[in-house]
Write a protein that holds these residues in place. Structure first.
Motif, short mmCIF file in Angstrom:
data_model
loop_
_atom_site.label_atom_id
_atom_site.label_comp_id
_atom_site.label_asym_id
_atom_site.label_seq_id
_atom_site.Cartn_x
_atom_site.Cartn_y
_atom_site.Cartn_z
N PHE A 117 0.83 -1.21 0.00
CA PHE A 117 0.00 0.00 0.00
C PHE A 117 0.86 1.26 0.00
O PHE A 117 0.68 2.17 -0.82
N GLN A 118 1.84 1.33 0.92
CA GLN A 118 2.66 2.53 1.02
C GLN A 118 3.54 2.71 -0.23
O GLN A 118 3.74 3.84 -0.70
N SER A 119 4.05 1.62 -0.77
CA SER A 119 4.89 1.71 -1.97
C SER A 119 4.08 2.19 -3.17
O SER A 119 4.60 2.90 -4.03
N ALA A 120 2.81 1.79 -3.24
CA ALA A 120 1.93 2.28 -4.31
C ALA A 120 1.75 3.79 -4.19
O ALA A 120 1.80 4.52 -5.19
N LYS A 121 1.57 4.28 -2.96
CA LYS A 121 1.41 5.72 -2.75
C LYS A 121 2.70 6.47 -3.10
O LYS A 121 2.66 7.55 -3.69
N ASP A 122 3.83 5.88 -2.73
CA ASP A 122 5.12 6.50 -3.05
C ASP A 122 5.30 6.62 -4.56
O ASP A 122 5.80 7.64 -5.06
N TYR A 123 4.92 5.57 -5.27
CA TYR A 123 5.08 5.57 -6.73
C TYR A 123 4.21 6.63 -7.39
O TYR A 123 4.69 7.44 -8.18
N VAL A 124 2.92 6.67 -7.09
CA VAL A 124 2.04 7.63 -7.76
C VAL A 124 2.31 9.06 -7.33
O VAL A 124 1.94 10.01 -8.03
N ALA A 125 2.95 9.24 -6.17
CA ALA A 125 3.30 10.58 -5.71
C ALA A 125 4.27 11.26 -6.67
O ALA A 125 4.38 12.49 -6.67
N THR A 126 4.96 10.48 -7.49
CA THR A 126 5.89 11.05 -8.47
C THR A 126 5.17 11.52 -9.73
O THR A 126 5.80 12.05 -10.64
N LYS A 127 3.84 11.28 -9.79
CA LYS A 127 3.01 11.70 -10.92
C LYS A 127 3.53 11.18 -12.27
O LYS A 127 3.88 11.93 -13.18
N PRO A 128 3.56 9.86 -12.42
CA PRO A 128 4.00 9.28 -13.70
C PRO A 128 3.06 9.70 -14.83
O PRO A 128 1.86 9.86 -14.62
N VAL A 129 3.62 9.85 -16.01
CA VAL A 129 2.85 10.25 -17.19
C VAL A 129 2.37 9.00 -17.92
O VAL A 129 3.16 8.09 -18.17
N TYR A 130 1.10 8.97 -18.28
CA TYR A 130 0.51 7.77 -18.87
C TYR A 130 0.92 7.60 -20.33
O TYR A 130 0.63 8.45 -21.17
N GLU A 131 1.62 6.53 -20.61
CA GLU A 131 1.93 6.15 -21.99
C GLU A 131 2.37 4.69 -22.02
O GLU A 131 3.06 4.22 -21.13
#
Length: 278
Positions: A117-131
């Motif tokens: 759960f926390q690692s998922a939040k850490d990842y999306v906090a970087t605002k990855p660009v969808y492609e």
């Protein structure tokens, strides 16, 4: 059920492959605390990562302007993240995970469920660009990503190498992956339908109904026909949990109220799977 994702399964895969898929393994053990510290130190690399267009790509509201802006943002971030991403791949490539507690695979004192759960939040906090992109190394490292990469990097942050786990399950149960034309370890773990099959084999399968909301915990995996996400600890006014996910170029929030199937995402309607790592 055919098993659970545990430290034993990870060590078995490393024993079978000898680490060849990721390069030579350094001599000696890297204990759970050490790998945890390295993972946490490098966790800032979670900058955006991706699967294929057949699994949840949302292009309905994409314009030339949004694509251009997204590409510029990703390219600006890519240079800074690539160096860190290379270091992370090196840690995963050369480290043997010595896990004494199967409920805490990376030995960081945080249980797998909470760690995912926390690692998922850490990842999306970087605002990855969808492609949607294909990567020779498997895990994306250039600031882009889609829905399955939320899962891949959430698991990586908790000590699970999803790429190798899925590869192993496909080799053992190829007949269950009926929609896959030809195995490709570089992309197989980043396809929604493959992950659905994988979790049916290896995780605790839970009800997809929302009648009993106590069954839905932070860190659970939820799937739809063409999309996947991780359950959050945030809830709406009815007590229904939000989902951490990545759905499209114009997405501004990565933690959204979509579980009831009433969101703007037309392909996020009927839940097809609900899983928990055990």
């Amino acid at each position: 059920m055919r098993g659970r994702i545990t430290a034993v399964s990870i060590l078995l895969i490393m024993a079978i492959t000898g680490g060849a898929a990721y390069g030579a393994v350094q001599s000696g053990w890297l204990d759970g605390g050490e790998i945890s510290q390295k993972l946490v130190a490098e966790r800032g690399i979670f900058s955006g990562w991706s699967p294929d267009s057949k699994n949840g790509m949302n292009t309905a509201d994409v314009t030339e302007e949004t694509v251009s802006t997204a590409e510029q943002t990703a390219e600006e971030k890519a240079a800074a993240y690539n160096e860190k991403a290379g270091k992370m791949r090196g840690v995963i490539a050369t480290a043997k995970i010595k896990a004494d507690d199967p409920e805490d695979v990376d030995g960081d004192g945080i249980a797998n469920q909470q760690d995912i759960f926390q690692s998922a939040k850490d990842y999306v906090a970087t605002k990855p660009v969808y492609e949607d992109r294909y990567y020779q190394t498997g895990y994306p490292d250039d600031g882009y990503g889609v829905c399955t990469d939320v899962i891949g990097f959430a698991f990586l942050g908790a000590g699970f190498n999803l790429q190798m786990l899925v590869k192993s399950d496909i080799e053992e149960n190829i007949e269950d992956y009926s929609e896959m034309e030809k195995p490709d370890p570089k992309i197989d773990f980043r396809r929604v339908k493959n992950l659905d099959v994988f979790f049916q084999h290896t995780a605790e399968v839970l009800p997809t109904s929302l009648d009993d909301l106590s069954q839905w915990l932070p860190g659970d995996i939820v799937t739809w026909e063409r999309h996947i996400g991780i359950i959050s600890d945030r809830k709406n006014e009815r007590g229904v949990p939000y989902v951490i996910h990545h759905a499209g170029v114009s997405q501004t929030e990565y933690e959204e109220d979509i579980l009831e199937g009433k969101s703007r995402y037309t392909y996020v309607r009927e839940i097809t799977g609900h899983y928990r790592v055990s």
